[in-house]
Design a protein around this motif. Structure first.
Motif, PDB file in Angstrom:
ATOM      1  N   LEU A 154       0.824  -1.218   0.000  1.00 52.67           N
ATOM      2  CA  LEU A 154       0.000   0.000   0.000  1.00 52.67           C
ATOM      3  C   LEU A 154       0.854   1.263   0.000  1.00 52.67           C
ATOM      4  CD1 LEU A 154      -2.865   1.174   0.030  1.00 52.67           C
ATOM      5  CD2 LEU A 154      -2.801   1.053   2.533  1.00 52.67           C
ATOM      6  N   ARG A 157       2.556   1.981  -3.275  1.00 53.03           N
ATOM      7  CA  ARG A 157       1.696   2.483  -4.346  1.00 53.03           C
ATOM      8  C   ARG A 157       1.178   3.893  -4.068  1.00 53.03           C
ATOM      9  NH1 ARG A 157      -0.883   0.130  -8.342  1.00 53.03           N
ATOM     10  NH2 ARG A 157      -0.136  -1.901  -9.074  1.00 53.03           N
ATOM     11  N   THR A 158       0.825   4.183  -2.845  1.00 52.02           N
ATOM     12  CA  THR A 158       0.163   5.467  -2.551  1.00 52.02           C
ATOM     13  C   THR A 158       1.078   6.485  -1.899  1.00 52.02           C
ATOM     14  OG1 THR A 158      -0.556   4.831  -0.319  1.00 52.02           O
ATOM     15  CG2 THR A 158      -1.982   4.192  -2.171  1.00 52.02           C
ATOM     16  N   ALA A 162      -0.496   8.684   2.644  1.00 50.04           N
ATOM     17  CA  ALA A 162      -1.818   8.241   2.206  1.00 50.04           C
ATOM     18  C   ALA A 162      -2.121   6.834   2.716  1.00 50.04           C
ATOM     19  CB  ALA A 162      -1.904   8.283   0.684  1.00 50.04           C
ATOM     20  N   ALA A 163      -1.117   5.954   2.719  1.00 55.45           N
ATOM     21  CA  ALA A 163      -1.328   4.598   3.210  1.00 55.45           C
ATOM     22  C   ALA A 163      -1.746   4.597   4.673  1.00 55.45           C
ATOM     23  CB  ALA A 163      -0.056   3.774   3.026  1.00 55.45           C
ATOM     24  N   LEU A 166      -5.390   5.521   4.862  1.00 54.06           N
ATOM     25  CA  LEU A 166      -6.265   4.473   4.347  1.00 54.06           C
ATOM     26  C   LEU A 166      -6.372   3.294   5.311  1.00 54.06           C
ATOM     27  CD1 LEU A 166      -5.139   4.525   0.608  1.00 54.06           C
ATOM     28  CD2 LEU A 166      -7.332   5.316   1.524  1.00 54.06           C
ATOM     29  N   LEU A 181      -5.244   7.500  -6.674  1.00 52.10           N
ATOM     30  CA  LEU A 181      -4.408   7.240  -5.506  1.00 52.10           C
ATOM     31  C   LEU A 181      -3.249   6.290  -5.812  1.00 52.10           C
ATOM     32  CD1 LEU A 181      -7.155   6.780  -2.759  1.00 52.10           C
ATOM     33  CD2 LEU A 181      -5.466   8.630  -2.875  1.00 52.10           C
ATOM     34  N   GLY A 182      -3.365   5.516  -6.874  1.00 50.28           N
ATOM     35  CA  GLY A 182      -2.331   4.547  -7.213  1.00 50.28           C
ATOM     36  C   GLY A 182      -2.683   3.122  -6.855  1.00 50.28           C
ATOM     37  N   LEU A 183      -3.915   2.880  -6.372  1.00 51.52           N
ATOM     38  CA  LEU A 183      -4.331   1.517  -6.051  1.00 51.52           C
ATOM     39  C   LEU A 183      -4.544   0.694  -7.322  1.00 51.52           C
ATOM     40  CD1 LEU A 183      -6.965   2.295  -3.266  1.00 51.52           C
ATOM     41  CD2 LEU A 183      -4.557   1.715  -2.972  1.00 51.52           C
TER      42      LEU A 183
END
Length: 265
Positions: A154, A157-158, A162-163, A166, A181-183
């Motif tokens: 996570l 990617r984010t 941000a991770a 989330l 977000l990059g997910l």
């Protein structure tokens, strides 16, 4: 689709499209929730695909219009660390197979990718998602912190900030925001994620396998850390949290369709 390994449970279907192997989570009545049988079967099929030189790319998807709704809460209960460790290690075996093997993996996400389902998708090299797909970390809803590599994949990617949000404040994230977000790496129309993912995998399969394997090995999931060490850390937290009153409360609240009341014990 056919079950190549022939164990008869049918919870993971296997089909070859030329040099692309498609692995389909097949518990549609449970929205492909991951129980112990499925996680072992999926790990075995991933390991088999990774060891097969004729397989040049893998597509991971789910049956019944959804990817994976997470861990199967109906099979969860409060239990001792000794009882939990094999279960937790079986989940991490799936991610070790994806991260440790030479073959690129593309996730095709329709419907839900919640909790362990989100972690499973994010562990892949490429995520193709439908615009109406929904992602959520969701682990804290039953008093857990997350596993299957999500503490590595996570933030990779984010970004770490941000991770953190989330994971602390999980919420449903639909396809367009997930892509921002990059997910997810690319969006498709609803119902088209698998065909797009298969096309991408076929393109990957045409590439030089040794070079692609080297790229995966060099980039890893999180260059600043050893992903496998993170899997070990997740196991230790998971087995501790499975033996808490908060986890038992989270599972009970899920079954009773109410909001959990966590007490920190």
């Amino acid at each position: 689709m056919t079950d190549h390994d022939g164990d008869g449970d049918g919870c993971v279907l296997v089909e070859d499209h030329g040099a692309v192997r498609v692995l389909t989570l097949n518990r549609p009545e449970k929205r492909n929730a991951i129980d112990l049988v499925l996680r072992v079967a999926l790990a075995e099929r991933l390991e088999s695909a990774m060891a097969d030189d004729s397989v040049r790319a893998i597509v991971l998807t789910g049956s019944g219009g959804t990817f994976c709704s997470g861990g199967d809460i109906s099979t969860m209960r409060r239990q001792s660390p000794e009882e939990t460790r094999p279960r937790a290690e079986a989940a991490q075996r799936v991610i070790r197979a994806i991260w440790g093997g030479p073959t690129p993996v593309v996730a095709a996400v329709e419907g839900f990718a919640y909790g362990a389902g989100a972690a499973l998708a994010l562990a892949c090299d490429r995520v193709v998602a439908a615009t109406d797909a929904r992602f959520s970390t969701a682990f804290t809803g039953v008093g857990l912190a997350g596993d299957m590599g999500i503490t590595v994949s996570l933030p990779a990617r984010t970004g770490p900030a941000a991770a953190r949000q989330l994971l602390l404040l999980p919420r449903p994230i639909q396809g367009p925001e997930a892509c921002t977000l990059g997910l997810a790496d690319v969006l498709t129309e609803p119902g088209a994620a698998f065909d797009w993912a298969l096309s991408d995998a076929e393109r990957i399969a045409e590439g030089p396998p040794l070079a692609l394997s080297a790229i995966r090995a060099m980039l890893g999931v999180a260059p600043a850390d050893d992903p496998r060490a993170a899997l070990d850390r997740e196991v230790e937290h998971q087995i501790r949290l499975f033996d808490t009153a908060d986890f038992a409360e989270g599972v009970a609240a899920f079954h009773e369709r109410r909001r959990p009341e966590f007490k920190g014990r």
